[in-house]
Design a protein around this motif. Structure first.
Motif, PDB file in Angstrom:
ATOM      1  N   ASP A   1       0.582   2.650 -14.080  1.00  0.00           N
ATOM      2  CA  ASP A   1       2.002   2.631 -13.740  1.00  0.00           C
ATOM      3  C   ASP A   1       2.185   2.127 -12.308  1.00  0.00           C
ATOM      4  N   GLU A   2       2.403   0.804 -12.161  1.00  0.00           N
ATOM      5  CA  GLU A   2       2.579   0.142 -10.864  1.00  0.00           C
ATOM      6  C   GLU A   2       1.547   0.617  -9.847  1.00  0.00           C
ATOM      7  N   PRO A   3       0.254   0.488 -10.146  1.00  0.00           N
ATOM      8  CA  PRO A   3      -0.779   1.059  -9.280  1.00  0.00           C
ATOM      9  C   PRO A   3      -1.005   0.316  -7.966  1.00  0.00           C
TER      10      PRO A   3
ATOM     11  N   PRO B   1      -9.946  12.319   0.105  1.00  0.00           N
ATOM     12  CA  PRO B   1      -8.970  11.221   0.049  1.00  0.00           C
ATOM     13  C   PRO B   1      -8.373  10.841   1.399  1.00  0.00           C
ATOM     14  N   GLY B   2      -8.139  11.819   2.283  1.00  0.00           N
ATOM     15  CA  GLY B   2      -7.574  11.522   3.596  1.00  0.00           C
ATOM     16  C   GLY B   2      -8.471  10.685   4.472  1.00  0.00           C
TER      17      GLY B   2
ATOM     18  N   ALA C   1      -2.216  10.370  -6.882  1.00  0.00           N
ATOM     19  CA  ALA C   1      -2.259  11.752  -7.400  1.00  0.00           C
ATOM     20  C   ALA C   1      -3.653  12.351  -7.320  1.00  0.00           C
ATOM     21  N   LEU C   2      -4.337  12.171  -6.179  1.00  0.00           N
ATOM     22  CA  LEU C   2      -5.658  12.761  -5.974  1.00  0.00           C
ATOM     23  C   LEU C   2      -5.528  14.159  -5.383  1.00  0.00           C
TER      24      LEU C   2
ATOM     25  N   ARG D   1      -8.678   4.766  -2.199  1.00  0.00           N
ATOM     26  CA  ARG D   1      -8.051   5.849  -2.968  1.00  0.00           C
ATOM     27  C   ARG D   1      -7.628   5.362  -4.350  1.00  0.00           C
ATOM     28  N   GLN D   2      -7.162   4.120  -4.407  1.00  0.00           N
ATOM     29  CA  GLN D   2      -6.776   3.584  -5.706  1.00  0.00           C
ATOM     30  C   GLN D   2      -7.982   3.470  -6.619  1.00  0.00           C
ATOM     31  N   ARG D   3      -9.125   3.063  -6.067  1.00  0.00           N
ATOM     32  CA  ARG D   3     -10.336   2.963  -6.883  1.00  0.00           C
ATOM     33  C   ARG D   3     -10.806   4.331  -7.376  1.00  0.00           C
ATOM     34  N   VAL D   4     -10.614   5.353  -6.539  1.00  0.00           N
ATOM     35  CA  VAL D   4     -10.953   6.714  -6.971  1.00  0.00           C
ATOM     36  C   VAL D   4     -10.066   7.118  -8.150  1.00  0.00           C
ATOM     37  N   ALA D   5      -8.774   6.801  -8.056  1.00  0.00           N
ATOM     38  CA  ALA D   5      -7.856   7.117  -9.150  1.00  0.00           C
ATOM     39  C   ALA D   5      -8.256   6.397 -10.435  1.00  0.00           C
ATOM     40  N   ILE D   6      -8.687   5.151 -10.305  1.00  0.00           N
ATOM     41  CA  ILE D   6      -9.149   4.394 -11.475  1.00  0.00           C
ATOM     42  C   ILE D   6     -10.424   5.019 -12.028  1.00  0.00           C
TER      43      ILE D   6
END
Length: 372
Positions: A169-171, A142-143, A96-97, A150-155
């Protein structure tokens, strides 16, 4: 401003659910549920698809309204508050970035909305990106990043707010096997450093066993067991837990007790036991001993298939009409023959009620159970 790891540890809050339920019209997704997630612990909510784990997570976050009960975070009732008022941050499965924003802007966006100054945003983002190894990607979008990045950015976007509660949620479900392994290590290290109360939803038992301080196992919205990974593995509270945890899962065999022995359907005795009636007997694949000598008196097992995994083998066999899997010790050679003799060490056995599937304590002698 405190460094983010110290600030998060100070802010860690416990989560208590008192009689929380969720239904959509006549369909009950989660019956009344009571549980407490301890402050600063890493709790994994584990269960099969459709068991209610994501719904439970979304109710804590405020993305789903509760149908009944209370949610208390850090001593404050929050079930009627908006998500932004609960002190939680959430990391989603799909990241969700914002695709048009740089890494810096994605991480700093919530701080900007909250009114932090440019200098404060810069300082917090610098701490977080150093922690997550993202400094060199700050100006990328992100692209231009891999799935793991990208997952680390979300974290990073979640922890930059220094939340009292961090929800996942199931990351890792969108990552390949190697990247999931590496990211698990990063998440475990991150939790040790910041100490925030963490609730992590997954259907993957490996993630649960390797990350959790405690695991909450759900089945159709109900709690099957809530305990440490070690306790859940060695002392499952039900057949459901026993078969859900472990790879291969625990073998479950139908047995009948006559007051002195437990016997398989063909009448062969497998263990001493003082109980009478029908039961389910459990033993993990790695706990089954294979008799490679001649003339033994163990249980006869007809080999159906053997998977050679290099370091060890998994043998699928039939015992008295029941399917059994045997895991050989690491590096051990197994005989290439169709008939094996097996033995079940009594201190490795588990007994469950035939109807409810619940574990029966005290079925075997205390002396042998203490050897586990």
């Amino acid at each position: 401003m405190y460094p983010i790891d110290r600030a998060s540890r100070m802010a860690a809050a416990n989560i208590r659910l008192d009689g929380v339920s969720k239904n959509y019209g006549p369909m009950i997704v989660i019956p009344k549920l009571d549980v407490e997630f301890r402050a600063g612990e890493f709790t994994v909510v584990l269960g099969p698809s459709g068991c209610g784990k994501s719904t439970l997570m979304q109710m804590i976050a405020g993305l789903e309204r509760v149908s009944g009960g209370k949610i208390v975070i850090g001593g404050r009732e929050v079930q009627d508050l908006e998500p932004k008022e609960r002190g939680c941050a959430m990391v989603f499965q799909n990241y969700a970035l914002y695709p048009h924003m740089t890494v810096f802007d994605n991480i700093a966006y919530s701080l900007k909305i909250a009114g932090f100054t440019k200098a404060e945003r810069q300082a917090r983002v610098e701490v977080v990106t150093k922690m997550l190894g993202l400094v060199e990607y700050l100006h990328r979008k992100p692209g231009q990043l891999s799935g793991g990045q990208r997952q680390r950015v979300a974290i990073g976007r979640a922890i930059v707010r220094e939340p009292a509660v961090l929800l996942f949620d199931e990351p890792l479900s969108n990552l390949d096997a190697l990247l999931r392994h590496d990211t698990r290590i990063e998440l475990a290290d991150l939790h040790r450093r910041i100490g925030a109360t963490t609730v992590f939803v997954t259907h993957d038992q490996v993630e649960a066993m390797t990350l959790a301080d405690r695991i909450l196992i759900l089945n159709k919205g109900r709690i099957e067991q809530y305990d440490t990974p070690k306790a859940i593995y060695h002392y499952p509270a039900s057949v459901f837990v026993a078969k859900f945890i472990g790879s291969p899962p625990m073998n479950i065999l139908r047995v009948v007790g006559d007051g002195s022995l437990l016997r398989l359907p063909d009448g062969h005795p497998v263990a001493e036991c003082h109980l009478k009636g029908q039961f389910q007997l459990g033993i993990r694949p790695e706990d089954i001993a294979v008799d490679i000598g001649a003339g033994g008196t163990g249980l006869k097992a007809q080999v159906r298939y053997k998977e050679d995994l290099g370091s060890h083998s998994i043998i699928a066999a039939d015992v008295a009409g029941e399917a059994v899997r045997i895991a050989t010790p690491f590096g051990a050679e197994t005989p290439d023959r169709k008939l094996l003799l097996l033995s079940f060490p009594s201190h490795r056995l588990h007994l469950f009620d035939a109807q409810t599937g619940k574990a029966i304590s005290g079925a075997f002698s205390a002396a042998t159970k203490e050897q586990k």
